[in-house]
Structure formats: structure tokens, C-alpha cells
Design a protein around this motif. Structure first.
Motif, PDB file in Angstrom:
ATOM      1  N   THR A 136      26.713  65.232  60.331  1.00  8.63           N
ATOM      2  CA  THR A 136      26.503  66.625  60.741  1.00  8.63           C
ATOM      3  C   THR A 136      27.743  67.463  60.444  1.00  8.63           C
ATOM      4  O   THR A 136      27.648  68.583  59.928  1.00  8.63           O
ATOM      5  CB  THR A 136      26.169  66.697  62.235  1.00  8.63           C
ATOM      6  OG1 THR A 136      25.004  65.914  62.509  1.00  8.63           O
ATOM      7  CG2 THR A 136      25.910  68.138  62.666  1.00  8.63           C
ATOM      8  N   TYR A 149      25.933  59.785  62.762  1.00  3.32           N
ATOM      9  CA  TYR A 149      25.182  61.049  62.815  1.00  3.32           C
ATOM     10  C   TYR A 149      26.148  62.219  62.994  1.00  3.32           C
ATOM     11  O   TYR A 149      26.022  63.253  62.329  1.00  3.32           O
ATOM     12  CB  TYR A 149      24.179  61.003  63.965  1.00  3.32           C
ATOM     13  CG  TYR A 149      23.369  62.272  64.132  1.00  3.32           C
ATOM     14  CD1 TYR A 149      22.168  62.459  63.455  1.00  3.32           C
ATOM     15  CD2 TYR A 149      23.810  63.292  64.977  1.00  3.32           C
ATOM     16  CE1 TYR A 149      21.434  63.623  63.607  1.00  3.32           C
ATOM     17  CE2 TYR A 149      23.084  64.459  65.130  1.00  3.32           C
ATOM     18  CZ  TYR A 149      21.891  64.615  64.451  1.00  3.32           C
ATOM     19  OH  TYR A 149      21.171  65.779  64.601  1.00  3.32           O
ATOM     20  N   GLN A 150      27.131  62.065  63.874  1.00  3.11           N
ATOM     21  CA  GLN A 150      28.085  63.136  64.134  1.00  3.11           C
ATOM     22  C   GLN A 150      28.914  63.441  62.888  1.00  3.11           C
ATOM     23  O   GLN A 150      29.172  64.601  62.559  1.00  3.11           O
ATOM     24  CB  GLN A 150      29.012  62.749  65.299  1.00  3.11           C
ATOM     25  CG  GLN A 150      28.298  62.513  66.630  1.00  3.11           C
ATOM     26  CD  GLN A 150      27.595  63.755  67.137  1.00  3.11           C
ATOM     27  OE1 GLN A 150      28.055  64.872  66.878  1.00  3.11           O
ATOM     28  NE2 GLN A 150      26.499  63.584  67.851  1.00  3.11           N
ATOM     29  N   VAL A 179      20.571  57.343  68.135  1.00  2.00           N
ATOM     30  CA  VAL A 179      20.952  57.700  66.766  1.00  2.00           C
ATOM     31  C   VAL A 179      21.686  59.040  66.755  1.00  2.00           C
ATOM     32  O   VAL A 179      22.711  59.205  66.082  1.00  2.00           O
ATOM     33  CB  VAL A 179      19.701  57.767  65.858  1.00  2.00           C
ATOM     34  CG1 VAL A 179      20.068  58.323  64.487  1.00  2.00           C
ATOM     35  CG2 VAL A 179      19.072  56.394  65.717  1.00  2.00           C
ATOM     36  N   VAL A 180      21.177  60.023  67.525  1.00  2.00           N
ATOM     37  CA  VAL A 180      21.784  61.360  67.567  1.00  2.00           C
ATOM     38  C   VAL A 180      23.213  61.307  68.094  1.00  2.00           C
ATOM     39  O   VAL A 180      24.085  62.058  67.646  1.00  2.00           O
ATOM     40  CB  VAL A 180      20.924  62.300  68.445  1.00  2.00           C
ATOM     41  CG1 VAL A 180      21.648  63.619  68.696  1.00  2.00           C
ATOM     42  CG2 VAL A 180      19.579  62.557  67.781  1.00  2.00           C
ATOM     43  N   SER A 215      25.231  58.724  67.812  1.00  2.00           N
ATOM     44  CA  SER A 215      26.036  57.769  67.044  1.00  2.00           C
ATOM     45  C   SER A 215      27.125  58.481  66.248  1.00  2.00           C
ATOM     46  O   SER A 215      27.000  59.659  65.898  1.00  2.00           O
ATOM     47  CB  SER A 215      25.142  56.959  66.097  1.00  2.00           C
ATOM     48  OG  SER A 215      24.626  57.797  65.067  1.00  2.00           O
TER      49      SER A 215
END
Length: 282
Positions: free
Chosen positions: A232, A228-229, A222-223, A225
């Protein structure tokens, strides 16, 4: 109107004498280099803010080949930052390239960046009037032992020159400018490795998609993906704009509000986490 020899998007970096830190300003801007009206061999280095950047002053600098260097600040790993350094005075102006770069290696130059740097380096290079005479001398001794001695001497002089330039360049340590500086996949992976399966489920199970298990591998997926990016990056942009996002997050997450910006947000969340851990231990 004189046409620009080099033109590219860049922002300014502000140096704080008290904290000894450099803060990349979020304003969008453009750098253009044009022949100077004062002298044929001089150039005008101009940074201008784009519309909507607020009350930001422009930079209008006269640069003389041989007295100026334009080099990447290698110590900065959160962006492509360059220092325009005046060797005679020691003055330094910092800028960060704003065109899209590598999402994983933020300090890595793109092909467009390298072309821009080469153009500027060529402009700043001093043409020596004695070049032709030295070339003739080299041709006369080429293929002889004397030629080898001349070549070695030239290489030694070049090394000394480069060392002198490097000594004048002061390393710049930038403050936190990206959430990924603190929460990179590697750092998150190390954190997750120290947790049990039960702790992973308790801490992160409620924040993951229903089809995703609260395992280290699934959380890292997930981080890493794209969603997520992007999320962020959007949050970082909102925090940099200082439009009240930091205040709203402080109210929602119940930590003390200390101002807008990424550093203030991360500091508030970290303090809140410490307080929660201390309360659990009591």
C-alpha cells in the motif's frame, strides 16, 4: 558559515484559498534555523528542497522570538503537520515532518520530533528583563496568603494568553493523503461484517492466498500484514510522484482517468464501484 541551531527533514504544505484545503507536497526538504546576521536575538528560518525535487522555491523567513509560534496542527490525523505562525501578521506556513514515524498513529510525534519541537520552542521564548525582579518579589511573599494570590493571578493570565494563541490558530483540514484514510482496518472490518460467507468468498476469495479462507478474520489478517502495508505504501508513493501510475491504473481497472494522485485514484475506483452496483440492480 553560521551553524544551524536546529535542522530536520520536512516537506511543505500548500494551502489553496479557493478550495480551503491544504495539500502536503511530496517534495523532500530540510528545515534549518540559524542566528540571523541582522540581529543577535533574531533567527533565520530556512526551508530548502533536496536535490531531485524539481523547480520548488525555498522559504527564507526572519523569525523574532515572541512573534512566532511553531505548533502541531492537531486536526491533521494523516501526518505530523506543523504551523509556523506569525502573530503580528497572521501569516502561516505549514510543514510536515518527513522522518519515519508511527505506522499506526500517523499524527503521533516521535521522541526525535518532541526534541526538535522543544528546541524550537526554547528559541522562540522571550526572555523578560524583569524576570529577576519578579523572582525576588515572589520570594518575599512566598509562604504567605499574598503569595497564593499572586500565583493564582499568574495562572489566570497564562490561561488567557494560551486561549488567545489558540484562537489565532485556524484548524486545517487536509485532503486524503493516504489510502488507509479511507480503507483503514476498522472501516474494512465494518464492511466485512455486513457480508455473508458467500459474498465474502465471491468478492475476495480470488484475491487471497490459496491457504487463506475468505472469512472476515482471515481477510483482516491479510490487511494487517506487513506485506499488505508495504504494498500500500509503495502504491501511495507511486501515485504521489505523478509518474503515470494513476493513468495505468485507470486503464487496467477501466475507470475514467481524472489525473494523478491518491484522491483521484480512490475517486475513480469509487465511481467504478457505484456503476457496477447500479448495473447489477438493473
Amino acid at each position: 558559515m553560521v551553524a544551524s541551531l536546529v535542522k530536520f527533514n520536512a516537506g511543505k504544505v500548500q494551502y489553496d484559498e479557493d478550495t480551503k484545503k491544504c495539500l502536503p507536497l511530496p517534495h523532500k526538504g530540510v528545515i534549518s534555523i540559524k542566528p540571523s546576521a541582522e540581529e543577535d536575538s533574531f533567527y533565520d528560518f530556512i526551508w530548502t528542497p533536496k536535490s531531485g525535487s524539481g523547480n520548488v522555491e525555498s522559504d527564507d523567513l526572519l523569525i523574532i522570538p515572541g512573534d512566532v509560534t511553531f505548533k502541531q496542527v492537531k486536526s491533521c490525523k494523516t501526518g505530523r503537520v506543523f504551523a509556523l505562525t506569525f502573530l503580528s501578521s497572521g501569516a502561516k506556513n505549514l510543514y510536515w515532518l518527513q522522518d519515519v514515524g508511527d505506522d499506526e498513529e500517523l499524527d503521533k510525534l516521535t521522541e526525535k520530533d518532541e526534541l526538535i519541537v522543544k528546541k524550537i520552542s526554547d528559541l522562540l521564548m522571550v526572555e523578560d528583563d524583569d524576570d529577576e525582579e519578579e523572582e525576588e518579589e515572589d520570594n518575599e511573599v512566598e509562604g504567605t496568603e499574598e503569595a497564593e494570590d499572586v500565583k493564582m493571578k499568574q495562572e489566570e493570565e497564562e490561561e488567557v494568553k494560551q486561549e488567545g494563541q489558540q484562537a489565532r490558530e485556524v484548524p486545517v483540514k487536509l485532503p486524503i493523503y493516504s489510502i488507509s484514510d479511507v480503507l483503514s482496518p476498522d472501516i474494512i472490518s465494518k464492511h466485512l461484517s455486513g457480508l455473508s460467507d458467500l459474498q465474502l468468498e465471491e468478492l475476495y476469495g480470488g484475491y487471497l492466498p490459496e491457504s487463506t479462507g475468505a472469512t472476515k478474520e482471515e481477510i483482516l489478517e491479510v490487511v494487517r500484514s506487513g506485506f499488505y502495508q508495504q504494498a500500500t505504501a509503495h502504491l501511495e508513493e507511486q501515485l504521489r510522484e505523478g509518474s503515470g501510475t494513476g493513468y495505468l491504473l485507470a486503464q487496467a481497472l477501466k475507470y475514467d482517468y481524472t489525473g494523478e494522485g491518491i484522491e483521484q485514484f480512490l475517486s475513480g475506483v469509487r465511481t467504478k464501484g457505484k456503476e457496477e452496483n447500479e448495473n447489477k440492480e438493473l
